[in-house]
Design a protein around this motif. Structure first.
Motif, mmCIF file in Angstrom:
data_model
loop_
_atom_site.group_PDB
_atom_site.id
_atom_site.type_symbol
_atom_site.label_atom_id
_atom_site.label_comp_id
_atom_site.label_asym_id
_atom_site.label_seq_id
_atom_site.Cartn_x
_atom_site.Cartn_y
_atom_site.Cartn_z
ATOM 1 N N TRP A 366 0.828 -1.220 -0.079
ATOM 2 C CA TRP A 366 -0.159 0.070 0.126
ATOM 3 C C TRP A 366 0.952 1.328 -0.105
ATOM 4 O O TRP A 366 2.079 1.088 0.196
ATOM 5 N N VAL A 367 0.128 2.376 -0.159
ATOM 6 C CA VAL A 367 0.953 3.688 -0.320
ATOM 7 C C VAL A 367 0.413 4.604 0.560
ATOM 8 O O VAL A 367 -0.754 4.394 0.997
ATOM 9 N N GLU A 368 1.352 5.322 1.296
ATOM 10 C CA GLU A 368 1.195 6.285 2.381
ATOM 11 C C GLU A 368 1.557 7.665 1.720
ATOM 12 O O GLU A 368 2.853 7.602 1.469
ATOM 13 N N SER A 369 0.799 8.668 1.578
ATOM 14 C CA SER A 369 1.370 9.959 1.091
ATOM 15 C C SER A 369 0.433 11.057 1.617
ATOM 16 O O SER A 369 -0.882 10.848 1.685
ATOM 17 N N GLN A 370 1.003 12.165 1.660
ATOM 18 C CA GLN A 370 0.095 13.194 2.385
ATOM 19 C C GLN A 370 -0.358 13.939 1.145
ATOM 20 O O GLN A 370 -1.281 14.924 1.305
ATOM 21 N N GLY A 371 -0.336 13.449 -0.187
ATOM 22 C CA GLY A 371 -0.965 14.083 -1.185
ATOM 23 C C GLY A 371 0.053 15.084 -2.015
ATOM 24 O O GLY A 371 1.368 14.791 -1.791
ATOM 25 N N GLY A 379 6.265 13.878 -0.702
ATOM 26 C CA GLY A 379 6.781 12.439 -0.712
ATOM 27 C C GLY A 379 5.818 11.442 -0.728
ATOM 28 O O GLY A 379 4.545 11.549 -0.287
ATOM 29 N N SER A 380 6.387 9.958 -0.736
ATOM 30 C CA SER A 380 5.509 8.825 -0.615
ATOM 31 C C SER A 380 6.196 7.684 -0.015
ATOM 32 O O SER A 380 7.435 7.955 -0.101
#
Ligand code: ADP
Length: 549
Positions: A366-371, A379-380
């Motif tokens: 999965w990916v987490e990024s603040q957009g 960043g991602s």
């Protein structure tokens, strides 16, 4: 007695059901108060009248007169009726009849108002019907979607197969020119050929990606797991990308735990996972930034790996979609800001393949990024969870050779050895281009015999007894599989080594070849070296078998 009568009358009058007494001709003799409410008439209007002007059976049953006759007969049924009103909505009642002993000429009817229950039942029935309709629509569109998806996968698989065949020629010819004609060609032309060669490699990469996606979709991604050192695997992938990191001054920082258990995985596929994630991280990061790779061990049985970049980030609404095949985040402005350069267009296949491989290993991604913020790098983080010992078993893969575990032998030795023997190769293939390429690669070492149909191939095999036979499965008329079966069934040809050569993208193509008795399968496009290597191994195997006889 008088009190009792009064009590009974009061109960009759006030009970919330309509009570009507009819004589044998259906004329009303008595009605209670609630009946006035049901019929919206007063007693005077009802008494001495028949009810057929007000009442009909519910949903076109018998006429009221017939119903009255039934009430007087023995089987006193329960019936549903509609009471029609002039100024208000009709109502629905259940009518029961009560016969009074020794009073044969009258009957008491009890009208129960069931309008709201009836309406609710009708609503439910309507909704049920709508749901049943929607359900069948869903089933139908599901089946259609499945069919479309299968068609798409088959189309992609066939299209890629068709692309691989001409690619073999482009790659093969340009390889030959690059390797042998540098001095004979004008520099400009030579560079153009190099460009063609690179383009063929890129196209080959795309075709392979499409094939991987269809393999994943059709659940036929095969693995060859082995025990590996995760650290070495990751470090090697980072090293492979060093030309880009150096160029962009991007630094990878890896954070490993002290003790890392061996990872049971398919090396080639896992390299694909990390190379994809790392090259995306590089691609979408500004120059001179850092990419962190964290590896930790959760509960001793799961690897948690994070690839964290400081690049353009991924919008929340896109975070799930980026794992879909062919999906690319629409706004390419972000790919080409002043700070980060978009290094070559992608195909949107990388992450879907990564996800397929990860899941095939029993893992999750999965990916987490603040957009995404303009001119700001949020960043991602790509997270991977893998079982250290995934429950995957050894599984053959498409490029498997029967002799894959044998030691590497230098090509020079091979040529030497084979040139000394008088080795002939029968090529049974109707694709002239492929035959030409194979001929150019092989004819300096072997004697080449060519047949363009299955029938001529068989004829030549019996007549010339070649050392090795290479067959394309898709021959006009007698196809390659049948040719192979016939060769295997005949005393004169049964021990000649046979290999199929094809793009090998069709389901079961390789499996079928081995079932027909083939010794090996060569996947197109192949390099000259690969072809010679395979032929040599086939010859060695034959020698070995003969020495045991
Ligand atoms: P592509 O070949 O286009 O890179 P991928 O499947 O690898 O295809 O990625 C899909 C999309 O996800 C990319 O087009 C890109 O917009 C986005 N993406 C992937 N990795 C990153 C990353 N590290 N940072 C920002 N965006 C990313």
């Amino acid at each position: 007695m008088q009190i009792e009568n009064h009590l009974l009358k009061t109960i009759f009058e006030n009970t919330p059901v309509g009570i009507v007494v009819l004589d044998k001709s259906g004329m009303v003799q008595y009605v209670n108060k609630y009946t006035e409410h049901l019929f919206s008439c007063n007693k005077i209007e009802l008494i001495g009248e028949t009810l057929d002007q007000f009442v009909t059976s519910y949903e076109s049953g018998p006429l009221w007169n017939e119903l009255v006759e039934n009430f007087f007969s023995q089987d006193s049924p329960e019936v549903k009726v509609t009471i029609h009103k002039i100024n208000t909505d009709d109502i629905v009642c259940i009518v029961n009849s009560v016969r009074i002993e020794s009073c044969d000429n009258i009957i008491t009817l009890v009208f129960r108002d069931v309008t709201s229950a009836q309406k609710a039942a009708e609503q439910i029935e309507k909704k049920n019907l709508e749901m049943a309709k929607m359900n069948s629509e869903l089933i139908r569109s599901n089946a259609e979607l499945k069919k479309v998806s299968e068609l798409k996968s088959n189309f992609l698989s066939i299209a890629s197969h068709e692309l691989k065949t001409p690619l073999t020629s482009i790659k093969g010819y340009s390889d030959i020119i690059i390797d042998n004609m540098r001095d004979k060609l004008d520099g400009g032309i030579y560079r153009m050929i190099e460009s063609i060669n690179r383009a063929a490699d890129r196209l080959h990469g795309v075709v392979n990606n499409i094939l991987d996606v269809t393999r994943i979709e059709q659940k036929r991604l095969r693995l060859r797991p082995e025990m590996l050192e995760l650290k070495t695997l990751i470090d090697d992938c980072i090293d492979e990308l060093s030309q880009f990191t150096i160029q962009r001054q991007i630094t990878f920082k890896c954070h490993y735990p002290d003790q890392i258990p061996y990872f049971y995985c398919d090396k080639m596929r896992m390299q694909q996972v990390f190379t994809n994630l790392f090259s995306n991280a590089i691609k979408y990061s500004p120059n001179e930034s850092v990419i962190d790779v964290y590896v930790s061990l959760e509960k001793k049985n799961r690897f948690h790996i994070i690839v964290k970049d400081h690049g353009i980030g991924i919008d929340l609404s896109e975070q799930k979609k980026i794992f879909d095949p062919f999906y690319e985040v629409g706004n390419t402005n972000y790919h080409s800001t002043d700070f980060s350069k978009f290094l070559g267009g992608g195909t949107g296949l990388g992450l879907s393949i990564v996800k397929g491989i990860v899941e095939r290993h029993g893992g999750k991604i999965w990916v987490e990024s603040q957009g995404v913020q303009e001119n700001e790098f949020l960043g991602s983080e790509f997270h991977l969870l893998f079982p250290v010992q995934s429950e995957i078993s050894w599984d053959d893969d498409e490029t498997k050779s029967l002799y894959a575990d044998e030691p590497e032998i230098s090509i020079e030795d091979e040529y030497q050895e084979m040139a000394e023997e008088n080795v002939s190769i029968l090529l049974i293939d109707s694709d002239r281009e492929a035959v030409e390429i194979s001929r150019m690669v092989l004819e300096s070492v072997f004697e080449i015999i060519v047949a363009d149909t299955g029938e001529t191939g068989l004829h030549m095999a019996f007549e010339k007894r070649p050392s090795v036979i290479l067959i394309d499965p898709y021959l006009p008329g007698l196809d390659g599989y049948r040719v192979c079966r016939i060769l295997r069934s005949q005393e004169d040809t049964k021990s000649i080594p046979i290999a199929f050569f094809s793009a090998g993208t069709q389901k079961d193509e390789i499996h079928r070849s081995f079932i027909c008795g083939a010794d090996d399968f060569i996947v197109k496009p192949f390099s000259g070296k690969e072809l010679v290597e395979k032929i040599w191994r086939l010859l060695m195997k034959k020698k070995e078998v003969e020495s045991f006889r």
